[in-house]
Design a protein around this motif. Structure first.
Motif, PDB file in Angstrom:
ATOM      1  N   GLY A 202      -4.155 -14.521   6.899  1.00 27.03           N
ATOM      2  CA  GLY A 202      -5.153 -13.700   6.240  1.00 27.03           C
ATOM      3  C   GLY A 202      -6.387 -14.455   5.777  1.00 27.03           C
ATOM      4  N   THR A 203      -6.427 -15.770   6.026  1.00 26.59           N
ATOM      5  CA  THR A 203      -7.558 -16.572   5.552  1.00 26.59           C
ATOM      6  C   THR A 203      -8.855 -16.180   6.250  1.00 26.59           C
ATOM      7  OG1 THR A 203      -6.036 -18.394   5.099  1.00 26.59           O
ATOM      8  CG2 THR A 203      -8.383 -18.927   5.224  1.00 26.59           C
ATOM      9  N   ARG A 204      -8.774 -16.002   7.554  1.00 24.23           N
ATOM     10  CA  ARG A 204      -9.992 -15.652   8.296  1.00 24.23           C
ATOM     11  C   ARG A 204     -10.497 -14.256   7.918  1.00 24.23           C
ATOM     12  NH1 ARG A 204      -8.224 -16.770  14.353  1.00 24.23           N
ATOM     13  NH2 ARG A 204      -6.325 -15.821  13.513  1.00 24.23           N
ATOM     14  N   VAL A 209     -14.500 -10.826   5.233  1.00 23.58           N
ATOM     15  CA  VAL A 209     -14.791  -9.677   4.378  1.00 23.58           C
ATOM     16  C   VAL A 209     -15.600 -10.094   3.154  1.00 23.58           C
ATOM     17  CG1 VAL A 209     -13.758  -7.892   2.913  1.00 23.58           C
ATOM     18  CG2 VAL A 209     -12.814  -8.365   5.173  1.00 23.58           C
ATOM     19  N   THR A 210     -15.166 -11.149   2.477  1.00 23.50           N
ATOM     20  CA  THR A 210     -15.858 -11.566   1.253  1.00 23.50           C
ATOM     21  C   THR A 210     -17.295 -12.000   1.512  1.00 23.50           C
ATOM     22  OG1 THR A 210     -14.888 -13.776   1.523  1.00 23.50           O
ATOM     23  CG2 THR A 210     -13.738 -12.232   0.077  1.00 23.50           C
ATOM     24  N   GLU A 223     -13.268  -2.818  -4.697  1.00 28.56           N
ATOM     25  CA  GLU A 223     -11.833  -2.899  -4.989  1.00 28.56           C
ATOM     26  C   GLU A 223     -11.005  -2.541  -3.752  1.00 28.56           C
ATOM     27  OE1 GLU A 223     -11.032  -0.439  -8.286  1.00 28.56           O
ATOM     28  OE2 GLU A 223     -12.160  -1.654  -9.739  1.00 28.56           O
ATOM     29  N   LEU A 224     -11.469  -1.565  -2.989  1.00 24.10           N
ATOM     30  CA  LEU A 224     -10.750  -1.168  -1.780  1.00 24.10           C
ATOM     31  C   LEU A 224     -10.735  -2.295  -0.759  1.00 24.10           C
ATOM     32  CD1 LEU A 224      -9.306   1.002  -0.114  1.00 24.10           C
ATOM     33  CD2 LEU A 224     -11.558   1.799   0.659  1.00 24.10           C
ATOM     34  N   LEU A 225     -11.864  -2.952  -0.580  1.00 26.86           N
ATOM     35  CA  LEU A 225     -11.925  -4.065   0.374  1.00 26.86           C
ATOM     36  C   LEU A 225     -11.029  -5.214  -0.074  1.00 26.86           C
ATOM     37  CD1 LEU A 225     -15.740  -4.121   1.237  1.00 26.86           C
ATOM     38  CD2 LEU A 225     -13.856  -3.394   2.707  1.00 26.86           C
ATOM     39  N   LEU A 228      -7.463  -4.302   0.689  1.00 29.44           N
ATOM     40  CA  LEU A 228      -7.149  -4.438   2.110  1.00 29.44           C
ATOM     41  C   LEU A 228      -6.952  -5.903   2.484  1.00 29.44           C
ATOM     42  CD1 LEU A 228      -9.623  -1.858   3.705  1.00 29.44           C
ATOM     43  CD2 LEU A 228      -7.149  -1.640   3.471  1.00 29.44           C
ATOM     44  N   VAL A 229      -7.783  -6.769   1.949  1.00 25.55           N
ATOM     45  CA  VAL A 229      -7.659  -8.188   2.255  1.00 25.55           C
ATOM     46  C   VAL A 229      -6.323  -8.740   1.765  1.00 25.55           C
ATOM     47  CG1 VAL A 229      -8.576 -10.463   1.669  1.00 25.55           C
ATOM     48  CG2 VAL A 229     -10.118  -8.642   2.344  1.00 25.55           C
ATOM     49  N   ASP A 230      -5.843  -8.234   0.617  1.00 20.40           N
ATOM     50  CA  ASP A 230      -4.589  -8.735   0.058  1.00 20.40           C
ATOM     51  C   ASP A 230      -3.361  -8.193   0.781  1.00 20.40           C
ATOM     52  OD1 ASP A 230      -5.978 -10.191  -1.831  1.00 20.40           O
ATOM     53  OD2 ASP A 230      -5.940  -8.568  -3.324  1.00 20.40           O
ATOM     54  N   LYS A 231      -3.440  -6.946   1.269  1.00 18.53           N
ATOM     55  CA  LYS A 231      -2.253  -6.296   1.822  1.00 18.53           C
ATOM     56  C   LYS A 231      -2.186  -6.335   3.348  1.00 18.53           C
ATOM     57  CE  LYS A 231      -1.715  -3.091  -2.053  1.00 18.53           C
ATOM     58  NZ  LYS A 231      -1.645  -1.658  -2.469  1.00 18.53           N
ATOM     59  N   TYR A 232      -3.343  -6.375   4.026  1.00 18.73           N
ATOM     60  CA  TYR A 232      -3.324  -6.279   5.490  1.00 18.73           C
ATOM     61  C   TYR A 232      -2.584  -7.430   6.162  1.00 18.73           C
ATOM     62  CZ  TYR A 232      -4.899  -5.961  10.313  1.00 18.73           C
ATOM     63  OH  TYR A 232      -4.941  -5.890  11.669  1.00 18.73           O
ATOM     64  N   PRO A 233      -2.742  -8.686   5.739  1.00 22.27           N
ATOM     65  CA  PRO A 233      -2.066  -9.775   6.462  1.00 22.27           C
ATOM     66  C   PRO A 233      -0.553  -9.684   6.438  1.00 22.27           C
ATOM     67  CG  PRO A 233      -3.833 -10.630   5.094  1.00 22.27           C
ATOM     68  CD  PRO A 233      -3.643  -9.198   4.705  1.00 22.27           C
ATOM     69  N   ALA A 234       0.049  -8.963   5.493  1.00 15.19           N
ATOM     70  CA  ALA A 234       1.498  -8.852   5.427  1.00 15.19           C
ATOM     71  C   ALA A 234       2.018  -8.117   6.655  1.00 15.19           C
ATOM     72  CB  ALA A 234       1.910  -8.111   4.152  1.00 15.19           C
ATOM     73  N   GLY A 235       2.819  -8.806   7.444  1.00 18.18           N
ATOM     74  CA  GLY A 235       3.389  -8.217   8.646  1.00 18.18           C
ATOM     75  C   GLY A 235       2.510  -8.282   9.871  1.00 18.18           C
ATOM     76  N   SER A 236       1.278  -8.713   9.750  1.00 16.18           N
ATOM     77  CA  SER A 236       0.395  -8.828  10.916  1.00 16.18           C
ATOM     78  C   SER A 236       0.570 -10.191  11.578  1.00 16.18           C
ATOM     79  CB  SER A 236      -1.060  -8.632  10.498  1.00 16.18           C
ATOM     80  OG  SER A 236      -1.447  -9.627   9.574  1.00 16.18           O
ATOM     81  N   ALA A 237       0.067 -10.320  12.769  1.00 19.16           N
ATOM     82  CA  ALA A 237       0.264 -11.544  13.542  1.00 19.16           C
ATOM     83  C   ALA A 237      -1.000 -11.891  14.298  1.00 19.16           C
ATOM     84  CB  ALA A 237       1.431 -11.387  14.509  1.00 19.16           C
TER      85      ALA A 237
END
Length: 506
Positions: A202-204, A209-210, A223-225, A228-237
């Protein structure tokens, strides 16, 4: 495995691919040429012993030859004879007795100079960096023991999602043409294609985004962005693809071996043409990998825990300075069917049988896709192009062997008839301009917790079934198979103590 790759695509809209064959030699009773020779030698020697002494000694001699012949003829579902399995087990016992399956590096390790150099087959490798005619830096890996030089190309595959069938067929045809052209490239020894899937840190995404958030935007949108940055990387590859092209120091058999400087200058002029032709195969944007990026790829492969640290350093604009003698594991221990290295445990499979019959172009899609039970998965296709001069003789030898096996019995088996048709079709395609390529596959599953090993093995077994590929765990040489699956361009037949031609006969 050998397959004929035709440079042009033709046929119906829904196409299938196949006609790959495993070279076989002519023999009686389903035996190979070596097995048939053992049969005749044993029968003749038994007759000589009977005539020289008595019938009892002749029978004993025949039984001894028969037992040895049985170890060669008895094969499992992966095509391995009893003799092969026995020699592998004995070799593993000697490896453990010498302690060669254990590796320790670093200041307190056994490696020279206190470094964490690569173990095993890649221990003597060297890394230099050059610039091609487009002024792009590229890494050049040298393996002095085999006189091979490897360049690694990073690709961004387009994928088949939302792509017309006609475009996919064009990509497959271009890939076949690219493989066929390798036989005409001087000095090319082998090519490997590595598809690696790994968890996304999720670093990239966070950096992208930031850097684009408008400070004057509404609080809800910001807050929405951030959510998303905090939750999206979970489970992604993330999916990475590399193409490693290995060149021999001698441009032709028996020619003068070129130095590293000569190879660097020559490949600098040839690399732009190779990357440009590779782009037409659906590989997307292609570029050579520089030394720093290659060091990061190999370091993360041996120590997956370092991935997050390296991503964060790159995101902060301070890439870590890695050197080739420091990218290896600090410790590893190879087991009979597992490989423990630094912060992870890996298992590597090898392809023992290609899919029977014809398959669609998407046959490997599920095997290449990320899987929740496998933390990091690496699928490596190994290709060894055959030049046109050898290809013609090879396909004709296959036709003669298939015809002999077919006509040696009054009731030929369906497998022999299919092999004869496939050999004839391959010979016809080669005569019309198709290229001949030896190919194989390695699949590595890496988990960060040893308790997940069983789940990872079950996942690979299920995925191989969907790809119609028969895989078997590499026994007794997990560390070597792990290194061969990396984008290092290692040519495994050159590292065998027993020649590959003799191993195939056994």
């Amino acid at each position: 495995m050998t397959t004929a790759m035709h440079p042009q695509a033709s046929g119906p809209a829904q196409r299938s691919y196949g006609n790959w064959t495993k070279p076989k030699t002519a023999g009686l009773l389903g035996l190979s040429a070596l097995g048939t020779a053992i049969l005749f030698v044993g029968a003749g020697f038994s007759v000589i012993v009977t005539m020289a002494s008595n019938i009892l000694n002749g029978v004993i001699t025949a039984v001894i030859f028969g037992i040895f012949l049985l170890t060669v003829a008895a094969k499992n579902k992966h095509g391995q004879s009893l003799l092969q399995r026995a020699t592998t087990r004995v070799g593993w016992m000697f490896t453990k007795a010498r302690g060669a399956h254990i590796y320790r590096s670093g200041p307190l390790g056994r490696a020279e100079w206190g470094t964490a150099q690569l173990p095993g087959l890649a221990a003597g490798s060297r890394l230099t960096e050059w610039r091609d005619s487009y002024n792009r830096p590229f890494a050049l890996v040298q393996v002095p023991s085999t006189s091979d030089y490897t360049v690694v190309i990073g690709t961004e595959p387009d994928g088949a999602a939302l792509v017309d069938r006609e475009q996919i067929d064009v990509w497959v045809a271009e890939w076949g043409a690219w493989l066929a052209s390798l036989g005409d490239e001087p000095g090319i020894e082998a090519v490997s294609v590595t598809i690696e899937t790994a968890p996304d840190s999720g670093t990239r995404l966070r950096r992208e985004v930031t850097s684009r958030i408008d400070p004057t935007a509404p609080a809800f949108a910001r807050e929405l962005l951030h959510s998303l940055v905090d939750k999206y990387p979970a489970g992604s590859a993330t999916i990475k693809a590399f193409v490693a092209i290995t060149f021999n120091a001698a441009a032709r058999t028996g020619g003068r071996k070129r130095t590293a400087d000569e190879m660097g200058r020559e490949l600098a002029s040839r690399l732009p043409g190779i990357t440009q032709s590779l782009s037409a195969t659906g590989a997307g944007a292609t570029r050579p990998i520089d030394a720093q990026e290659l060091c990061e790829v190999i370091r993360i492969a041996y120590d997956p825990a370092a991935a997050r640290l390296i991503d964060e350093a790159n995101a902060a604009g301070e890439p870590p300075e890695l050197y080739w003698p420091e990218v290896g594991p600090t410790a590893h221990q190879a087991g009979w069917d597992t490989y423990r290295h630094d912060s992870a445990l890996s298992v590597t499979w090898m392809m023992s049988s290609a899919p029977r019959g014809n398959v669609p172009s998407s046959v490997l899609s599920r095997l290449l896709a990320p899987h929740r039970d496998v933390a990091r998965k690496r699928v490596t296709l190994l290709y060894r192009p055959i030049d046109a001069a050898k290809a013609a003789a090879l396909v004709e030898a296959d036709v003669r062997a298939a015809s002999f096996n077919l006509n040696s019995s009054n009731k030929p088996t369906a497998r022999n008839m299919t092999a004869a048709r496939a050999a004839a079709a391959t010979a016809a395609e080669e005569a019309s301009g198709a290229g001949l390529v030896n190919f194989g596959m390695l699949v590595t599953a890496t988990v960060t917790d040893a308790s997940q090993e069983a789940d990872a093995k079950a996942a690979i077994d299920n995925l191989s079934a969907t790809a119609r590929i028969r895989l078997r765990v590499v026994h007794g040489s997990q560390d070597s198979a792990f290194a061969a699956a990396l984008p290092l361009g290692l040519v495994l037949p050159k590292h065998l103590q027993v020649p590959a031609e003799l191993r195939e006969q056994l």
